[in-house]
Structure formats: C-alpha cells, structure tokens
Design a protein around this motif. Structure first.
Motif, mmCIF file in Angstrom:
data_model
loop_
_atom_site.group_PDB
_atom_site.id
_atom_site.type_symbol
_atom_site.label_atom_id
_atom_site.label_comp_id
_atom_site.label_asym_id
_atom_site.label_seq_id
_atom_site.Cartn_x
_atom_site.Cartn_y
_atom_site.Cartn_z
ATOM 1 N N PRO A 52 0.828 -1.215 0.000
ATOM 2 C CA PRO A 52 0.000 0.000 0.000
ATOM 3 C C PRO A 52 0.860 1.262 0.000
ATOM 4 N N ILE A 53 0.372 2.303 -0.611
ATOM 5 C CA ILE A 53 1.090 3.574 -0.600
ATOM 6 C C ILE A 53 0.606 4.392 0.592
ATOM 7 N N THR A 54 1.561 4.781 1.428
ATOM 8 C CA THR A 54 1.184 5.485 2.663
ATOM 9 C C THR A 54 1.462 6.984 2.561
ATOM 10 N N ASP A 55 2.244 7.388 1.550
ATOM 11 C CA ASP A 55 2.490 8.824 1.394
ATOM 12 C C ASP A 55 2.890 9.135 -0.047
ATOM 13 N N VAL A 56 2.351 10.237 -0.574
ATOM 14 C CA VAL A 56 2.786 10.752 -1.879
ATOM 15 C C VAL A 56 3.120 12.220 -1.664
ATOM 16 N N ARG A 103 10.950 4.102 0.246
ATOM 17 C CA ARG A 103 10.492 5.353 -0.365
ATOM 18 C C ARG A 103 11.268 5.547 -1.662
ATOM 19 N N VAL A 104 10.574 5.904 -2.734
ATOM 20 C CA VAL A 104 11.246 6.144 -4.017
ATOM 21 C C VAL A 104 10.865 7.527 -4.534
ATOM 22 N N GLY A 105 11.689 8.053 -5.443
ATOM 23 C CA GLY A 105 11.392 9.353 -6.052
ATOM 24 C C GLY A 105 11.202 9.171 -7.541
ATOM 25 N N VAL A 106 10.105 9.706 -8.083
ATOM 26 C CA VAL A 106 9.817 9.539 -9.512
ATOM 27 C C VAL A 106 9.695 10.909 -10.170
ATOM 28 N N ARG A 107 10.462 11.101 -11.247
ATOM 29 C CA ARG A 107 10.342 12.352 -12.025
ATOM 30 C C ARG A 107 9.600 12.077 -13.316
ATOM 31 N N ARG A 108 8.656 12.969 -13.680
ATOM 32 C CA ARG A 108 7.859 12.775 -14.893
ATOM 33 C C ARG A 108 8.695 13.052 -16.142
ATOM 34 N N LEU A 109 8.586 12.118 -17.107
ATOM 35 C CA LEU A 109 9.234 12.318 -18.407
ATOM 36 C C LEU A 109 8.137 12.632 -19.419
ATOM 37 N N ASP A 110 8.422 13.495 -20.374
ATOM 38 C CA ASP A 110 7.431 13.784 -21.416
ATOM 39 C C ASP A 110 7.022 12.495 -22.105
ATOM 40 N N GLY A 111 5.735 12.206 -22.103
ATOM 41 C CA GLY A 111 5.253 10.999 -22.778
ATOM 42 C C GLY A 111 5.542 9.719 -22.023
ATOM 43 N N GLY A 112 6.095 9.812 -20.842
ATOM 44 C CA GLY A 112 6.432 8.618 -20.074
ATOM 45 C C GLY A 112 5.188 7.966 -19.468
ATOM 46 N N VAL A 113 4.996 6.702 -19.729
ATOM 47 C CA VAL A 113 3.761 6.025 -19.310
ATOM 48 C C VAL A 113 3.686 5.952 -17.789
ATOM 49 N N PHE A 114 4.688 5.356 -17.167
ATOM 50 C CA PHE A 114 4.601 5.138 -15.721
ATOM 51 C C PHE A 114 4.795 6.441 -14.948
ATOM 52 N N SER A 115 5.804 7.225 -15.352
ATOM 53 C CA SER A 115 6.126 8.416 -14.549
ATOM 54 C C SER A 115 4.994 9.453 -14.624
ATOM 55 N N THR A 116 4.306 9.534 -15.754
ATOM 56 C CA THR A 116 3.185 10.476 -15.855
ATOM 57 C C THR A 116 2.058 10.009 -14.941
ATOM 58 N N TRP A 117 1.777 8.726 -14.998
ATOM 59 C CA TRP A 117 0.704 8.163 -14.164
ATOM 60 C C TRP A 117 1.054 8.327 -12.681
ATOM 61 N N ALA A 118 2.300 8.013 -12.329
ATOM 62 C CA ALA A 118 2.680 8.052 -10.911
ATOM 63 C C ALA A 118 2.672 9.477 -10.364
ATOM 64 N N THR A 119 3.092 10.445 -11.180
ATOM 65 C CA THR A 119 3.175 11.821 -10.665
ATOM 66 C C THR A 119 1.825 12.529 -10.704
ATOM 67 N N LYS A 120 0.888 12.007 -11.493
ATOM 68 C CA LYS A 120 -0.409 12.687 -11.596
ATOM 69 C C LYS A 120 -1.562 11.948 -10.919
ATOM 70 N N LEU A 176 -1.349 8.772 -8.871
ATOM 71 C CA LEU A 176 -1.148 7.905 -7.710
ATOM 72 C C LEU A 176 -1.536 8.588 -6.404
ATOM 73 N N GLN A 177 -2.224 7.837 -5.536
ATOM 74 C CA GLN A 177 -2.710 8.440 -4.284
ATOM 75 C C GLN A 177 -2.444 7.525 -3.102
ATOM 76 N N VAL A 178 -2.420 8.135 -1.930
ATOM 77 C CA VAL A 178 -2.318 7.349 -0.691
ATOM 78 C C VAL A 178 -3.474 6.351 -0.663
ATOM 79 N N GLY A 179 -3.156 5.102 -0.295
ATOM 80 C CA GLY A 179 -4.190 4.060 -0.237
ATOM 81 C C GLY A 179 -4.153 3.161 -1.464
ATOM 82 N N ASP A 180 -3.595 3.667 -2.595
ATOM 83 C CA ASP A 180 -3.442 2.798 -3.768
ATOM 84 C C ASP A 180 -2.450 1.693 -3.425
#
Ligand SMILES: Cc1cc2nc3c(=O)[nH]c(=O)nc-3n(C[C@H](O)[C@H](O)[C@H](O)COP(=O)(O)OP(=O)(O)OC[C@H]3O[C@@H](n4cnc5c(N)ncnc54)[C@H](O)[C@@H]3O)c2cc1C
Length: 349
Positions: free
Chosen positions: A8-12, A69-86, A88-92
């Motif tokens: 579970p994600i406990t913090d974003v 804990r990990v850090g994700v930076r959004r890449l233009d057109g990046g599938v995972f990083s766009t989804w994760a930075t926009k 993703l929520q606590v509880g997912d």
C-alpha cells in the motif's frame, strides 16, 4: 525472490512540479524481505490502461531506518512516470519486487570521504547513500555535486538542506544549475568535463575513497573518465536509461536453426524454442512463463539477469553487469541471443 508483493502507498509527497516521493507501507510480514542497502532499487508494476507496466526506481531513504520510499520524475510521454506523478494516491496498492542492485557502498574500514555527482532524478540513490553514510559513520564525510536546470526543479531540496544543517562539517553540497545564472560562474552551466575538473581543483579538493555517479549517460561517462584519470577513488555508477539499441547485422550463427533453451525459475524448469537471430531470449521465455522478472528491457536494470549453466549467448547491450558477473556467466536475458544449439539458463541465481 522474483515475485511481486502488493504494497500500500502510505504517502505521496510532491517534491517539484514534475516529481513525487512515494512511500510504501511495510508490515511485520513484508519488512524483512524489503530490507535494502543504500543505492539499491525496486521494480514496480502497475496496470495502466490495461497494460502491464514495469519500471525500476531507486530507493531514496536511509537504509538503516529501512523506510521504503522512491522518487519519480515525470518524463514527457512517459507512461509510468506520468501516471505516478499525476494519478497515484495514498491508499493505492502497487506491486513491488524486493530491492536489488550493486550500486552500493562498500563496508567502511575507518573514517572516509565519499564523493558523488548526480543530475536530476539521479539524486535518488545518492540521497539514500549520503543519508545512510552520514548517519551510520560519524567520522566519514560526503561531498555531492548536484546538477539541475533551475532551483525550482531540484528534487529533495529540503531534505538535502536539512542533511547539510545536521552534518555541517561533514556534508559538502554543491548545486550546479544549467539554466540559472549564478554570481559564481562555476555553479552554473552543464556538468561537463571542464566543470568537473574545475570543481575538483577548487571546491572538492580532498581525494575521495569512492565516487558515486548517477545521471544522464554523457555526464556519468565524462565524470568517470575524469575521476579515473585523476585516480581519486573507486568509481561506481548507475544509469537509469540507455537509448534504444539497434543491433548491427550479425553473421549467421555457427549452428543452423533454432536453439532449445531450458531455463529454471523458482526451481521449476521450462523449455522454449528460440531463433538466435530473432528477439532476445527473454521475449520467447515470457511466452511460456509470464512471471519471469524483467523491467527496463534496455540492458540497464539487471532485473532479468540469469546464469548461463551451459551453452553460450551474445548480448546486444550491458549497462549494469560488472566484469566479475559476466566472467561468472551472468547475462541479461533481455539482451541475449543464443550462440549454441542448446542453452540452459538459471534465473534463481
Ligand atoms: C536501476 C534504475 C533505477 C531507476 N531509478 C529511477 C528513479 O529513482 N527515479 C526516476 O524518476 N526514474 C528512475 N529510473 C527510470 C525509470 O525506471 C523509468 O525509465 C522512467 O521513470 C521512465 O518511465 P516511463 O514509463 O515514464 O517512460 P517510458 O514510457 O518508458 O518512456 C517514455 C520516453 O522516454 C524515454 N525514456 C525512458 N526512460 C528514460 C529516462 N530515464 N531518461 C530519459 N529518457 C527516458 C523513452 O525512450 C521514451 O521515449 C530508474 C531506472 C533504472 C534502470
């Protein structure tokens, strides 16, 4: 362990406009398997628009505390990083593999000076290494050259400043901004050969026992060359990405036809037929065992590594295995093509 564990994600935490720090919840059952060394990474899986998407992310926390804990930076057109930075929520809940990787700090033999050069999201494993070393080794020192475009785009800025405040005498932090002028020209512009030489001549003059490099290929490559020429400490590097590789035409294999590949995963053997001139072995093997571990598919993350038990392969690319691993027969199956009629691989290494 090649399995994914749902966590579970406990913090974003939104670090900058385009990056987040994601914390996973560990309980008594999962904490043991997710112990890690500073500098290691995890493979994360999500199903985005129905697609199985897997990516590697370096852990950015103090290994002795063990927070995941990990850090994700959004890449233009990046599938995972766009989804994760926009999205993703606590509880997912995300599927995560246990930490792996060799970008780690050798055990101390006494007080030491460690150096690092990072750019952009390349700070994540370096932050973990810096925090862990400064907190666990009270007499060791850490120097970091950190490149970013602007002050606003610096990931973990507050954490780095807090680390500096806590270890004023032992942590030297040099920011270099490529798109912001500075009163001191040395601290603006790209981290290229001249900049690294000048910083080592004037700011970080003390030789280091080890250097850790993480960022774009060009910066890592240049920094390694400079540091090795100066013979200032052992150099370790981590790449997040290698440009897609276009394989040169290969001569016909020494044996004709198709290779019989036997591979073992989790103690169970499977067999698959592989065209040596076709896709890499991993692609064929996934057709019969979809649970096989993989992530970047670019020869960078080593998630798909296996040992050649018999037979031989050629690899298109290898950005992560060290010479000792290659000598021991370890290969990246996402880059491997058989050279023999029979090939036996073991993923349980
Ligand atoms: C060992 C390891 C550790 C990593 N740790 C981190 C980390 O801590 N933080 C982090 O943000 N990322 C990290 N990465 C990179 C991460 O795994 C993904 O590659 C990245 O987030 C892009 O995924 P995506 O799905 O958004 O982009 P994709 O949809 O895979 O790609 C989008 C476009 O960007 C290009 N591209 C893909 N990855 C990169 C990249 N890293 N740099 C430049 N161009 C790229 C692709 O060719 C494509 O054109 C790490 C990678 C490895 C191998």
């Amino acid at each position: 362990m090649n399995d994914f564990t749902p966590l579970p994600i406990t913090d974003v935490e939104h670090l900058t406009d385009d990056s987040v720090a994601i914390t996973f919840g560990l309980d008594d059952e999962t904490r043991w398997g997710f112990r890690y060394s500073a500098g290691q990474h995890v493979t994360v899986r999500a199903f985005i628009d129905g697609e199985d998407v897997r990516r590697s992310y370096s852990i950015c926390a103090d290994a002795s505390v063990g927070e995941l804990r990990v850090g994700v930076r959004r890449l233009d057109g990046g599938v995972f990083s766009t989804w994760a930075t926009k999205e993703l929520q606590v509880g997912d809940v995300l599927d995560v593999m246990t930490p792996v990787g060799d970008f780690t700090v050798p055990a101390p033999t006494g007080p030491r000076h460690l150096g690092a050069i990072a750019a952009g999201s390349g700070i994540t494993p370096i932050l973990s290494i810096a925090k862990t070393v400064l907190n666990a080794e009270p007499y060791s020192r850490f120097s970091l050259i950190f490149g970013n475009r602007t002050a606003q785009s610096i990931m973990f800025l507050e954490e780095l400043e807090a680390l500096k405040d806590r270890h004023t005498d032992r942590f030297q932090l040099v920011h270099v901004l490529s798109r912001e002028p500075s009163a001191v020209p040395l601290f603006s512009g790209r981290i290229d050969r001249l900049k690294i030489e000048a910083l080592l001549d004037t700011v970080i003059t003390e030789p280091a026992d080890h250097w850790f490099l993480c960022g774009p290929y060009e910066m890592v490559h240049t920094a390694r060359e400079v540091l090795e020429r100066r013979q200032t400490g052992q150099v370790h590097d981590e790449l997040f990405f290698a440009e897609p590789y276009v394989a040169p035409p290969v001569p016909p294999p020494s044996t004709e036809g198709i290779t019989n590949v036997t591979f073992t995963l989790d103690g169970r053997a499977s067999v698959v037929l592989v065209d040596p001139e076709g896709s890499p072995v991993l692609d064929y093997a996934l057709g019969v065992r979809s649970e096989l571990p993989f992530s970047c598919r670019g020869g960078v993350c080593a998630t798909c590594k296996a040992k050649v038990v018999s037979g031989a392969v050629r690899m298109d690319e290898n950005w992560c295995l060290v010479p000792e691993e290659v000598a021991a027969g370890i290969v990246l199956t996402c880059q491997s093509h058989p050279l023999t009629d029979e090939l036996v691989l073991d993923y349980d290494v």
